[in-house]
Design a protein around this motif. Structure first.
Motif, PDB file in Angstrom:
ATOM      1  N   UNK A  29     -36.719   0.695  10.518  1.00  0.00           N
ATOM      2  CA  UNK A  29     -36.174   1.874   9.597  1.00  0.00           C
ATOM      3  C   UNK A  29     -37.043   3.079   9.717  1.00  0.00           C
ATOM      4  N   UNK A  30     -36.050   3.967  10.618  1.00  0.00           N
ATOM      5  CA  UNK A  30     -36.881   5.238  11.025  1.00  0.00           C
ATOM      6  C   UNK A  30     -37.046   5.943   9.542  1.00  0.00           C
ATOM      7  N   UNK A  31     -36.399   5.756   8.677  1.00  0.00           N
ATOM      8  CA  UNK A  31     -36.631   6.679   7.213  1.00  0.00           C
ATOM      9  C   UNK A  31     -38.144   6.126   6.595  1.00  0.00           C
ATOM     10  N   UNK A  32     -38.391   4.859   7.063  1.00  0.00           N
ATOM     11  CA  UNK A  32     -39.658   4.273   6.232  1.00  0.00           C
ATOM     12  C   UNK A  32     -40.914   4.818   7.015  1.00  0.00           C
ATOM     13  N   UNK A  33     -41.909   5.341   6.460  1.00  0.00           N
ATOM     14  CA  UNK A  33     -43.130   5.804   6.914  1.00  0.00           C
ATOM     15  C   UNK A  33     -44.278   4.711   6.961  1.00  0.00           C
ATOM     16  N   UNK A  34     -44.989   4.665   8.004  1.00  0.00           N
ATOM     17  CA  UNK A  34     -46.075   3.587   8.165  1.00  0.00           C
ATOM     18  C   UNK A  34     -47.295   4.237   8.357  1.00  0.00           C
ATOM     19  N   UNK A  35     -48.222   3.761   7.458  1.00  0.00           N
ATOM     20  CA  UNK A  35     -49.668   4.538   7.685  1.00  0.00           C
ATOM     21  C   UNK A  35     -51.054   3.696   8.140  1.00  0.00           C
ATOM     22  N   UNK A  36     -51.750   4.288   8.988  1.00  0.00           N
ATOM     23  CA  UNK A  36     -52.715   3.480   9.484  1.00  0.00           C
ATOM     24  C   UNK A  36     -54.108   4.555   9.657  1.00  0.00           C
ATOM     25  N   UNK A  37     -55.175   3.916   9.447  1.00  0.00           N
ATOM     26  CA  UNK A  37     -56.301   4.839   9.783  1.00  0.00           C
ATOM     27  C   UNK A  37     -56.268   5.371  11.112  1.00  0.00           C
ATOM     28  N   UNK A  38     -56.953   6.578  11.229  1.00  0.00           N
ATOM     29  CA  UNK A  38     -56.907   7.066  12.647  1.00  0.00           C
ATOM     30  C   UNK A  38     -58.076   6.439  13.371  1.00  0.00           C
TER      31      UNK A  38
END
Length: 129
Positions: free
Chosen positions: A99-108
Motif C-alpha cells: 500500500x503506497x500510502x502506508x509509511x514504513x520505518x527502519x533505522x538507518x
C-alpha cells in the motif's frame, strides 16, 4: 536508613554512576544519543523501536507511535519525534510495497552501526549486566 542497608546503598550508587557515565554523561556517545536522551519519551521510543526492528517486525507510522504508552507523550509529540528522527537521518521512511500510502520505518545504517557500538560499550563496561 539502617546500617545493614550499606550493601544496598553501595550497589545503588554503583548502578547509578554506571548508568550515568555510560549514557547521559558519556562524552563519547554518538550523535543519536543526544537526540534520544533528550527526554524520557525519546529514550523509551528508541529502545522500543530498536527492539521491534531487531525482532524483525515491520514498523508502520501507527505502529511506531504506539510503541510507547500514551501517558508519556501526546499523539502530536510522538509524530514529531518520529518525523524529526527521519529528518536527522536516524530513521528511514519508505512507502510500503503493498500500500503506497502506508509509511514504513527502519533505522538507518548509521543509526544501526552507532547503536550497536553504543550497546556493545555499555554491555562490555557494565558491572550491572
Amino acid at each position: 536508613m539502617e546500617k545493614n542497608n550499606n550493601t544496598s546503598i553501595d550497589r545503588a550508587r554503583k548502578l547509578i554512576k554506571n548508568i550515568l557515565t555510560q549514557t547521559i554523561d558519556n562524552p563519547k556517545n554518538p550523535d543519536f544519543a543526544d537526540f534520544f536522551h533528550a527526554d524520557t519519551y525519546r529514550f523509551y521510543f528508541l529502545m522500543s523501536f530498536m527492539w521491534e526492528y531487531l525482532e524483525g517486525n515491520e514498523i508502520s507510522q501507527e505502529y511506531a507511535i504506539s510503541l510507547v504508552p500514551k501517558k508519556y507523550a501526546s499523539r502530536i509529540k510522538r509524530l514529531q519525534v518520529l518525523k524529526q528522527a527521519v529528518r536527522l537521518n536516524y530513521i528511514s521512511e519508505s512507502s510500503s510495497q503493498v500500500d503506497k500510502r502506508r509509511r514504513i520505518y527502519k533505522p538507518t545504517e548509521n543509526l544501526l552501526q552507532d547503536f550497536f557500538t553504543y550497546t556493545d560499550n555499555i554491555y562490555i563496561n557494565s558491572k550491572a549486566v
